[in-house]
Design a protein around this motif. Structure first.
Motif, mmCIF file in Angstrom:
data_model
loop_
_atom_site.group_PDB
_atom_site.id
_atom_site.type_symbol
_atom_site.label_atom_id
_atom_site.label_comp_id
_atom_site.label_asym_id
_atom_site.label_seq_id
_atom_site.Cartn_x
_atom_site.Cartn_y
_atom_site.Cartn_z
ATOM 1 N N GLU A 504 0.832 -1.206 0.000
ATOM 2 C CA GLU A 504 0.000 0.000 0.000
ATOM 3 C C GLU A 504 0.865 1.254 0.000
ATOM 4 N N CYS A 507 2.249 1.728 -3.515
ATOM 5 C CA CYS A 507 1.226 2.155 -4.474
ATOM 6 C C CYS A 507 0.863 3.626 -4.273
ATOM 7 N N ARG A 508 0.697 4.021 -3.019
ATOM 8 C CA ARG A 508 0.343 5.421 -2.746
ATOM 9 C C ARG A 508 1.458 6.356 -3.189
ATOM 10 N N CYS A 517 -4.327 0.061 -6.919
ATOM 11 C CA CYS A 517 -3.753 0.038 -5.572
ATOM 12 C C CYS A 517 -4.530 -0.940 -4.689
ATOM 13 N N VAL A 521 -2.970 -4.539 -3.081
ATOM 14 C CA VAL A 521 -2.985 -4.766 -1.638
ATOM 15 C C VAL A 521 -3.818 -6.007 -1.307
#
Length: 856
Positions: A504, A507-508, A517, A521
């Protein structure tokens, strides 16, 4: 003149004492170079004395060659010598040489000897690169100097450095291929595996053959090796030498594989101890893997540099690519030496550029060195740079070359620098008895498998998976999920949950779409779920499928999890994947997709009617008249139709319709639809221990049970179906095996003799040294109708029969069994019923007895 018994015993004892003293001194100092040098000196003294005693000192030359000639003699290594004879050779010299060789064996030396004249040495070195290499490293131990010097001069004069370079690099490639091309196998060969001592030898052999030096300091003086690289390579060489000395001393023989049997003892020699997160042996192996990786990296840098020196007459052909890079003789090169210092973002762009130019064979020597030294530029500021993040993502979005690029990034330490969490699992062992690679290598294998699904050249392997991934929008989400799925291994705790947080955060920070995203996850969190359901639960039960559909929610998630699951299982070990597991996963995928297409609704009545209609259609294909199945089906309830797929239902009706109430057990077998194993049907008047007797039969005959469905009809007949795999290395025809099973199993089940369990057999070495503590869990199912028995234990012959015997002793009924064997690890699930299961004391006693049976 023969040596008297007393001098012979003296030298034998002297050498044994010297070895013991050297070993004790080494354990105190941990100085590998001193040990290797002093052991060589001790052997030199013994050979020189024996040589003089035989009267050979003035008549022939005795030279040390190979590792002994290099001055590096390990405790269990052969002592390679060359006896250089005059030409012509007087007859009495041959007799003396024969006695000398016998005496060396008599005093306890493992000798590798060759006896040649100068002409024979020159001729054989010219035709055999192994002999040429052996003679390349030599020292005069005894005898006249002049013949030896003349041989060395003539060998150097006839040596072709170009041919030697090509021969040794080709030899290295073949050796790496034999060891699977990776240094990260769990029992690596310290000498021969990629990144092992032989790779270091290869560099120095080529350097010496080309007249560029025979040690690391000489390569520094020549500008082939930098001081920093020399320090690293010396450190890695020393680590490998210490490991090899320890291995020989512990094994008390020549043993170059870091075998499971000795890994824990080796770790103790290195003063390592177990921690909650890692065994001492795992810490030791991580030290090895990191040393081997450094050797791999520097080998990849130095060999191209040596090639450039040797082939200096080859014209330099360049072609412009962009402001940072150009093509140099078919490789990617840098336009300026300090490009990565001035423009750090070019580090990742170098890999992306090479990925986009498949016509280039790799990085040019100057670029390799600059890239390797630029790793320190990858810091937190570098990672937060939007340009670098975009470049890293683009590597995953390119249509080709992802696997090669990630492997290169891992080899040169770039991947672990950019993703520090990935760096932590480089060289991390997995003692779960089914992964045969380290965590980083396994992860890259999983990404490779996902990429293969998308490459048209591999469509024939798994055509359905290829169609799925080619229809998958933004497949980079799958590759990133593969990269992160095991990234939290070795930290303690649930790696799926810990990995979710890593995925996560990545991805963020990299600005992926919210949908992607969330998918990545979710995949990291549930990457084991589909495999567990397919192999431990009844996937032909609509309720099982319905619960899985609730978890998955969308077809895109389902496809992604299916693709990742197959790639993950295939990336653990070549032996874990099989067609039976492929079928289970594919059937679960299709069943779940049907539920999702109905909006998540599970219509059991419609599902069962469709299954019956499909079974009837299959019966008609076999020319079975309408209605024949009715007699058998009247004795079966809904549970039967829930647990069996249409093909099984049709098969049962086809082979059992003639006799619904036989007096004796009936056994029918057939080749499985996917030709992976045999399906066996047992139809018999129900009796205690029937399931256990069948399991014992398969255990005795070395057939491995993968799946068992146990059912009792309304009129008291057992209708059990087994999916079994044939013994390894079985060369017989399937028809013979089917006939054998049908006859012998029926005869076994008809007997009234006491149940005879199969012999326990031998357990694997891995399981012996990394045992699994048996785990037993008994819990009610969702409807509280049955109990689910889950077992985790080390696999061994007859394990299932022992479990079945305990269940029979407690008068428990087995409704179904899912047998999942992962390498040497068994994870079995049973659906059981019986009056005693709701009594806490009985359940505890059952658990205790099962654990005792699993430990035997």
């Amino acid at each position: 003149m023969m040596l008297a018994a007393t001098p012979l015993q003296h030298w034998r004892q002297t050498l044994a004492d010297k070895r013991q003293q050297l070993a004790e001194r080494y354990r105190e100092t941990r100085d590998a170079q001193t040990y290797l040098r002093r052991y060589c000196h001790a052997v030199d003294e013994a050979l020189q004395t024996l040589w003089r005693e035989q009267g050979l000192d003035g008549e022939a030359s005795l030279a040390a060659v190979g590792g002994y000639g290099r001055g590096q003699l390990f405790p269990g290594s052969d002592i390679d010598i060359l006896i250089l004879l005059p030409d012509p050779t007087p007859a009495d010299i041959n007799d003396k040489v024969t006695r000398f060789i016998g005496l060396m064996w008599d005093i306890g030396l493992e000798i590798g000897h060759s006896v040649r004249t100068e002409a024979e040495c020159l001729r054989e070195a010219q035709s055999d690169i192994t002999i040429e290499t052996n003679l390349l490293e030599n020292r005069l131990v005894a005898g006249p100097v002049t013949p030896w010097l003349q041989l060395i001069q003539k060998l150097e004069a006839q040596r072709d450095p170009l041919a030697f370079f090509e021969g040794k690099t080709r030899e290295q490639q073949q050796r790496h291929t034999r060891h699977f091309g990776v240094s990260n196998n769990l029992e690596p060969n310290l000498k021969e595996s990629p990144g092992g001592l032989r790779d270091l030898h290869t560099i120095l052999w080529i350097s010496k053959a080309a007249g560029l030096g025979d040690n690391w300091d000489a390569l520094v003086r020549r500008g082939i090796l930098t001081l920093a690289e020399a320090r690293l390579i010396k450190h890695s060489e020393e680590q490998l030498q210490k490991l090899r000395i320890d291995l020989h001393l512990l094994a008390r023989r020549r043993e170059d594989r870091l075998i499971f049997d000795l890994q824990q003892q080796m770790a103790q020699a290195w003063n390592l101890s177990d921690t909650p997160a890692k065994r001492a042996s795992e810490q030791l192996m991580q030290l090895y893997f990191r040393a081997a990786k450094t050797v791999n990296q520097l080998n990849g840098i130095l060999l191209p540099n040596l090639r450039g020196r040797i082939y200096c007459q080859v014209p330099r052909v360049t072609q412009h690519i962009n402001e940072y890079f150009h093509a140099v003789n078919g490789m990617l090169g840098i336009r300026e030496v300090n490009v990565f210092d001035k423009h750090p973002h070019a580090i990742l762009e170098a890999f992306l550029t090479l990925q986009r130019h498949p016509e280039l064979s790799g990085f040019a020597p100057r670029m390799l060195r600059a890239l390797w030294h630029a790793r320190s530029q990858i810091n937190e500021r570098f990672r937060q740079d939007a340009r670098n993040r975009a470049t890293f993502l683009q590597i995953f979005r390119e249509p080709s070359g992802l696997t090669r690029t990630l492997r290169r990034m891992n080899l040169y330490g770039i991947l672990g620098q950019y993703l520090p969490n990935f760096g932590q699992i480089v060289g991390q062992m997995q003692h779960d008895l089914f992964h045969v690679y380290t965590v980083d290598e396994h992860i890259l294998m999983v990404v490779r498998n996902l990429r293969r699904f998308a490459i048209s050249a591999y469509n024939h392997e798994y055509p359905f998976l290829s169609r799925l991934i080619n229809d998958f929008e933004r497949p980079e989400a799958l590759y990133l999920a593969g990269l992160f799925h095991d990234i939290a291994k070795g930290r303690g705790g649930d790696h799926s949950q810990l990995g979710m947080a890593d995925a996560e955060a990545f991805c963020r920070s990299h600005g992926l779409l919210e949908e992607d995203c969330a998918l990545i996850v979710w995949l990291v969190q549930h990457h084991l779920t589909m495999s567990s359901i397919a192999q431990k639960q009844d996937i032909y039960d609509p309720e099982t499928v319905g619960r899985f559909a609730e978890l998955v929610q969308t077809p895109r998630r389902l496809a992604a999890l299916y693709l990742l699951t197959v790639a993950d299982i295939r990336g653990t070990s070549p032996k874990v994947w099989n067609a039976w597991k492929a079928k289970l996963l594919e059937d679960l995928y299709h069943a779940t997709l049907r539920v999702l297409s109905r909006g998540g609704e599970t219509d059991i009545a419609s599902e069962l009617e469709a299954r019956k209609n499909q079974a009837r259609a299959l019966l008609r294909l076999h020319a079975i008249p309408d209605g024949v199945e009715a007699g058998l089906w009247a004795q079966l309830d809904t549970v039967y139709f829930l647990r069996h797929e249409a093909k099984e239902i049709a098969w049962h009706a086809r082979v059992l319709n003639r006799q619904l109430a036989p007096d004796a057990p009936q056994v029918k077998a057939r080749l499985a639809d996917d030709h992976d194993g045999i399906q066996v049907l047992v139809y018999s008047p129900d009796r205690p221990e029937l399931f256990a007797r069948a399991c014992a039969f398969f255990g005795r005959t070395n057939y491995s049970i993968a799946d068992a469905k146990v059912y009792t009809t309304r009129h008291g007949y057992a209708l059990d179906t087994f999916h079994v795999f044939v013994p390894e290395h079985h060369d017989g025809d399937y028809r013979d095996m089917i006939n054998f099973i049908e006859f012998e199993l029926a005869a076994t089940l008809a007997q009234d003799k006491p149940l005879q369990l199969p012999p326990q057999g031998r357990i694997s070495r891995h399981l012996k040294h990394f045992p699994i503590t048996p785990q037993v869990s008994i819990r009610p199912d969702d409807k509280d109708n049955y109990f689910i028995l889950s077992i985790v234990a080390g696999d061994r012959p007859g394990l299932l029969a022992r479990i079945a015997k305990v269940l029979a002793d407690y008068r428990l009924n087995v409704q179904s069994a899912k047998i999942m064997t992962l390498g040497s690890r068994a994870e079995d699930s049973f659906l059981i019923s019986g009056p005693g299961l709701k009594d806490d004391k009985t359940a505890l006693a059952l658990e205790a007895e099962l654990i005792a049976a699993l430990r035997i």
